[in-house]
Design an enzyme around this catalytic site. Structure first.
Site, PDB file in Angstrom:
ATOM      1  N   LYS A  37      30.052 -42.222 -34.710  1.00 22.82           N
ATOM      2  CA  LYS A  37      30.713 -41.001 -34.223  1.00 22.82           C
ATOM      3  C   LYS A  37      30.205 -40.792 -32.787  1.00 22.82           C
ATOM      4  O   LYS A  37      29.093 -40.326 -32.577  1.00 22.82           O
ATOM      5  CB  LYS A  37      30.318 -39.816 -35.119  1.00 22.82           C
ATOM      6  CG  LYS A  37      31.306 -38.659 -35.147  1.00 22.82           C
ATOM      7  CD  LYS A  37      31.680 -38.064 -33.820  1.00 22.82           C
ATOM      8  CE  LYS A  37      30.627 -37.079 -33.325  1.00 22.82           C
ATOM      9  NZ  LYS A  37      30.974 -36.584 -31.941  1.00 22.82           N
ATOM     10  N   GLY A  76      35.635 -37.496 -32.825  1.00 29.66           N
ATOM     11  CA  GLY A  76      35.788 -36.106 -33.250  1.00 29.66           C
ATOM     12  C   GLY A  76      34.609 -35.249 -32.839  1.00 29.66           C
ATOM     13  O   GLY A  76      33.733 -35.690 -32.090  1.00 29.66           O
ATOM     14  N   GLY A 107      31.203 -32.872 -33.049  1.00 28.58           N
ATOM     15  CA  GLY A 107      29.895 -32.964 -33.686  1.00 28.58           C
ATOM     16  C   GLY A 107      29.788 -32.080 -34.905  1.00 28.58           C
ATOM     17  O   GLY A 107      29.264 -32.496 -35.953  1.00 28.58           O
ATOM     18  N   GLY A 119      30.614 -35.223 -36.974  1.00 28.22           N
ATOM     19  CA  GLY A 119      29.187 -35.556 -36.880  1.00 28.22           C
ATOM     20  C   GLY A 119      28.424 -35.042 -38.077  1.00 28.22           C
ATOM     21  O   GLY A 119      27.647 -35.766 -38.714  1.00 28.22           O
ATOM     22  N   GLU A 152      16.579 -40.015 -31.088  1.00 31.03           N
ATOM     23  CA  GLU A 152      16.251 -40.163 -29.661  1.00 31.03           C
ATOM     24  C   GLU A 152      16.714 -38.876 -29.002  1.00 31.03           C
ATOM     25  O   GLU A 152      17.912 -38.640 -28.896  1.00 31.03           O
ATOM     26  CB  GLU A 152      17.021 -41.347 -29.056  1.00 31.03           C
ATOM     27  CG  GLU A 152      16.633 -42.696 -29.596  1.00 31.03           C
ATOM     28  CD  GLU A 152      15.293 -43.175 -29.056  1.00 31.03           C
ATOM     29  OE1 GLU A 152      14.773 -42.571 -28.097  1.00 31.03           O
ATOM     30  OE2 GLU A 152      14.767 -44.138 -29.622  1.00 31.03           O
ATOM     31  N   CYS A 205      18.059 -38.995 -20.094  1.00 34.37           N
ATOM     32  CA  CYS A 205      17.043 -38.310 -20.903  1.00 34.37           C
ATOM     33  C   CYS A 205      15.640 -38.671 -20.458  1.00 34.37           C
ATOM     34  O   CYS A 205      14.725 -37.888 -20.593  1.00 34.37           O
ATOM     35  CB  CYS A 205      17.252 -38.637 -22.366  1.00 34.37           C
ATOM     36  SG  CYS A 205      17.467 -40.377 -22.624  1.00 34.37           S
ATOM     37  N   GLU A 229      14.792 -29.052 -20.525  1.00 37.80           N
ATOM     38  CA  GLU A 229      15.575 -30.136 -19.963  1.00 37.80           C
ATOM     39  C   GLU A 229      16.822 -29.547 -19.295  1.00 37.80           C
ATOM     40  O   GLU A 229      17.546 -28.777 -19.908  1.00 37.80           O
ATOM     41  CB  GLU A 229      15.992 -31.058 -21.102  1.00 37.80           C
ATOM     42  CG  GLU A 229      16.677 -32.283 -20.626  1.00 37.80           C
ATOM     43  CD  GLU A 229      16.913 -33.241 -21.760  1.00 37.80           C
ATOM     44  OE1 GLU A 229      17.488 -32.799 -22.777  1.00 37.80           O
ATOM     45  OE2 GLU A 229      16.548 -34.408 -21.642  1.00 37.80           O
TER      46      GLU A 229
HETATM   47  P1  NAD Z   1      24.395 -33.126 -28.449  1.00 34.35           P
HETATM   48  O1  NAD Z   1      23.166 -33.126 -29.259  1.00 34.35           O
HETATM   49  O2  NAD Z   1      25.183 -31.873 -28.345  1.00 34.35           O
HETATM   50  O3  NAD Z   1      25.429 -34.234 -28.969  1.00 34.35           O
HETATM   51  C1  NAD Z   1      25.070 -35.556 -29.265  1.00 34.35           C
HETATM   52  C2  NAD Z   1      25.983 -36.087 -30.334  1.00 34.35           C
HETATM   53  O4  NAD Z   1      25.782 -35.341 -31.532  1.00 34.35           O
HETATM   54  C3  NAD Z   1      27.474 -35.970 -30.013  1.00 34.35           C
HETATM   55  O5  NAD Z   1      28.153 -37.086 -30.553  1.00 34.35           O
HETATM   56  C4  NAD Z   1      27.891 -34.715 -30.765  1.00 34.35           C
HETATM   57  O6  NAD Z   1      29.246 -34.714 -31.116  1.00 34.35           O
HETATM   58  C5  NAD Z   1      27.022 -34.815 -31.997  1.00 34.35           C
HETATM   59  N1  NAD Z   1      26.737 -33.535 -32.666  1.00 34.35           N
HETATM   60  C6  NAD Z   1      26.707 -32.293 -32.107  1.00 34.35           C
HETATM   61  N2  NAD Z   1      26.414 -31.377 -33.044  1.00 34.35           N
HETATM   62  C7  NAD Z   1      26.244 -32.037 -34.215  1.00 34.35           C
HETATM   63  C8  NAD Z   1      25.918 -31.652 -35.532  1.00 34.35           C
HETATM   64  N3  NAD Z   1      25.676 -30.368 -35.843  1.00 34.35           N
HETATM   65  N4  NAD Z   1      25.808 -32.595 -36.494  1.00 34.35           N
HETATM   66  C9  NAD Z   1      26.029 -33.898 -36.191  1.00 34.35           C
HETATM   67  N5  NAD Z   1      26.359 -34.337 -34.967  1.00 34.35           N
HETATM   68  C10 NAD Z   1      26.459 -33.415 -33.978  1.00 34.35           C
HETATM   69  O7  NAD Z   1      23.933 -33.667 -27.043  1.00 34.35           O
HETATM   70  P2  NAD Z   1      24.832 -34.036 -25.817  1.00 34.35           P
HETATM   71  O8  NAD Z   1      25.164 -32.758 -25.131  1.00 34.35           O
HETATM   72  O9  NAD Z   1      25.932 -34.937 -26.215  1.00 34.35           O
HETATM   73  O10 NAD Z   1      23.782 -34.934 -24.953  1.00 34.35           O
HETATM   74  C11 NAD Z   1      22.844 -34.375 -24.105  1.00 34.35           C
HETATM   75  C12 NAD Z   1      21.485 -34.297 -24.762  1.00 34.35           C
HETATM   76  O11 NAD Z   1      21.127 -35.530 -25.391  1.00 34.35           O
HETATM   77  C13 NAD Z   1      20.396 -34.049 -23.779  1.00 34.35           C
HETATM   78  O12 NAD Z   1      19.561 -33.029 -24.246  1.00 34.35           O
HETATM   79  C14 NAD Z   1      19.655 -35.390 -23.671  1.00 34.35           C
HETATM   80  O13 NAD Z   1      18.319 -35.359 -23.319  1.00 34.35           O
HETATM   81  C15 NAD Z   1      19.815 -35.965 -25.000  1.00 34.35           C
HETATM   82  N6  NAD Z   1      19.762 -37.429 -24.891  1.00 34.35           N
HETATM   83  C16 NAD Z   1      18.666 -38.117 -25.307  1.00 34.35           C
HETATM   84  C17 NAD Z   1      18.589 -39.495 -25.181  1.00 34.35           C
HETATM   85  C18 NAD Z   1      17.413 -40.310 -25.646  1.00 34.35           C
HETATM   86  O14 NAD Z   1      17.497 -41.523 -25.675  1.00 34.35           O
HETATM   87  N7  NAD Z   1      16.310 -39.712 -25.993  1.00 34.35           N
HETATM   88  C19 NAD Z   1      19.659 -40.166 -24.639  1.00 34.35           C
HETATM   89  C20 NAD Z   1      20.769 -39.444 -24.222  1.00 34.35           C
HETATM   90  C21 NAD Z   1      20.811 -38.088 -24.358  1.00 34.35           C
END
Ligand code: NAD
Length: 462
Positions: free
Chosen positions: A170, A201, A203, A207, A245, A279, A369
């Site tokens: 996803k 779709g 999250g 998700g 991650e 990140c 962050e």
């Molecule tokens: P996010 O957590 O909102 O979304 C990440 C993914 O999770 C997306 O596919 C989203 O659709 C899904 N998601 C959202 N809510 C969910 C839920 N309740 N249940 C299941 N899935 C869900 O983050 P983002 O805005 O897409 O990305 C930015 C963040 O991600 C930043 O805080 C960044 O630091 C972090 N990040 C970390 C790494 C790493 O390797 N540590 C890498 C990239 C991004």
């Protein structure tokens, strides 16, 4: 590419059961560039069942054959290099040269590394009178963010395939076109139907349905710490393996003996790359009090040179979030020496490369962050103070140390509570384990350590 109006399940593009769609927007001009289906729980269930059915055959496939499929996948990705570059530029906003070199170049290297690791990995070992089998963990639910859309997918799918797992992906709703293109490459590589499945779709719908699905054996998630916490809790309730991650607030520690000009130049470039949406970015620069003003001057000058050559941030939401953080920094008393909250262009989600001086460790901009092109420069008194500040957030994903010698920098790095540290500008290594201490995550990606995440052991005693 023309977006698919279906989900990739069991080796074919199928219509979603519902009619909801997600709009994809080009952040450089705010235009809608495509629509993809928003999968619901029933679609996710169909994808999980396809993966479940494909798992036994793929898990029993000899590692050499899995390696051959991964090599074919790497070639299929490489054959679409131009299309990936265009797609990442269109839906993420990354300038094309950076998209080609990093957004596409890195995943190609990672896919190639797993083709080799699948062939070379010892899936069996002898321990005294036991044979220990390293078996695939099962069906993996992979949930990825938008910031490095292809890399985040490959860093999960390639090791999971190498291990013999079946997958449901996803991807982030902001960058689903890259994921669709990846599914086309999987198809071209000749993977058996059902081994890889894609559900686009939201999250909170697709998700959540995937993370909580009872027939998933493992959830591998990259994204925000807030969502990671929720996914970890759901995985705990289901007694599932989980890899997380998450975010970071990494420190770039410049010791007094360092080449200051180089450390500052590389440090600023590290933060501004990908418009700050990395990140592991070194978003806090720590400089000794005696050289602090000099470093601030150099950082401001370096940031100003970027102008608006960096791309936009990914979405209106991120645009508002990043600018809100900049306003908060000013309100908390930090000194703005480059950039600011004003939008540099009429159209598009652009943010000026921004540098704050006189940041204290307790400020919100030094703790949270921001995920935008914003650097905080903090002074320190001595090495103990620098270590306290470097380790003084909830995160521990990455970092950098600069000193007159690599030994001096490494001695400091050994004391830091963080998962990756670059010594005097050491290069990114796609075979080295990547992952976080503290609230930056659980588990490691990339290389042999990343493969081990998708394996479990069975011991046979003779
Ligand atoms: P996010 O957590 O909102 O979304 C990440 C993914 O999770 C997306 O596919 C989203 O659709 C899904 N998601 C959202 N809510 C969910 C839920 N309740 N249940 C299941 N899935 C869900 O983050 P983002 O805005 O897409 O990305 C930015 C963040 O991600 C930043 O805080 C960044 O630091 C972090 N990040 C970390 C790494 C790493 O390797 N540590 C890498 C990239 C991004």
């Amino acid at each position: 590419m023309k977006p698919h109006d279906g989900l990739y399940i069991d080796g074919a593009w199928r219509p979603a059961l519902g009619t909801h769609a997600v709009e994809v927007i080009d952040p450089a001009d705010e235009q809608v560039i495509g629509r993809v289906p928003a999968a619901g729980a029933a679609d996710v269930d169909a994808a999980v069942q396809a993966a479940r059915a494909a798992l036994p055959g793929w898990a029993a496939t000899p590692p050499a054959e899995r390696a051959a499929r991964l090599a074919a996948l790497r070639d299929a990705l490489a054959a679409r290099e131009d299309e990936f570059t265009e797609t990442v530029t269109a839906e993420l906003g990354a300038p094309a040269p950076f998209a080609r070199a990093v957004h596409v170049g890195l995943p190609l290297a990672v896919a190639a590394s797993y083709a080799e690791l699948a062939a070379a990995h010892p899936f069996e070992e002898r321990v005294g009178n036991s044979t220990v089998l390293h078996e695939p963990v099962g069906v993996v639910g992979a949930i990825t963010p938008w910031n490095y859309p292809l890399h985040q997918i490959v860093a999960k799918v390639a090791p999971a395939l190498a291990a013999g797992c079946a997958i449901v992906l996803k991807p982030a709703e902001d960058t689903p076109l890259t994921a669709q293109l990846f599914a086309e490459a999987v198809h071209d590589a000749g993977l058996p139907a059902g081994v890889f499945n894609l559900v686009t779709g939201l999250g909170t719908e697709a998700g959540r349905a995937l993370a909580g699905h009872p027939d998933i054996d493992m959830v591998s998630f990259t994204g925000s710490t807030a969502v990671g916490r929720e996914i970890g809790a759901a995985a705990g309730a289901g007694v599932k393996r989980v890899a997380l991650e998450l975010g970071g607030k990494s420190a770039n520690v410049i010791l007094p003996s360092a080449d200051l000009a180089k450390a500052v130049a590389v440090g600023v470039a590290n933060v501004m790359a990908n418009s700050g949406q990395t990140c592991s970015a070194w978003t806090r620069m720590l400089v000794h009090r005696d050289r602090y003003e000099e470093a601030v001057g150099l950082a401001a000058e370096a940031a100003a040179k970027y102008g608006d050559r960096i791309g936009p941030v990914v979405s209106a939401r991120q645009h508002a979030r990043v600018r809100g953080h900049i306003e908060r920094g000013v309100a908390e008393g930090a000194r703005l020496v480059a950039g600011g909250a004003e939008t540099p262009r009429q159209k598009g989600y652009f943010v000026s490369p921004t540098v704050f001086a006189d940041v204290t460790p307790g400020m919100t901009i030094a703790q949270e962050e921001i995920f935008g092109p914003v650097l905080c420069v903090l002074p320190y008194e001595d090495e103990e103070d620098a270590l306290r500040i470097a380790d003084g957030t909830v995160y521990g994903l990455a970092g950098a140390v600069w000193a007159g010698t690599a030994e001096e920098a490494a001695a400091f790095a050994r004391r830091m509570r963080t998962g990756q540290v670059d010594i005097n500008g050491g290069r990114f290594n796609p075979l080295a384990p990547f992952g976080g201490y503290k609230q930056s995550g659980v588990g490691r990606e990339l290389g042999a350590h990343g493969l081990a995440e998708y394996l479990q052991t069975k011991s046979l005693q003779f």
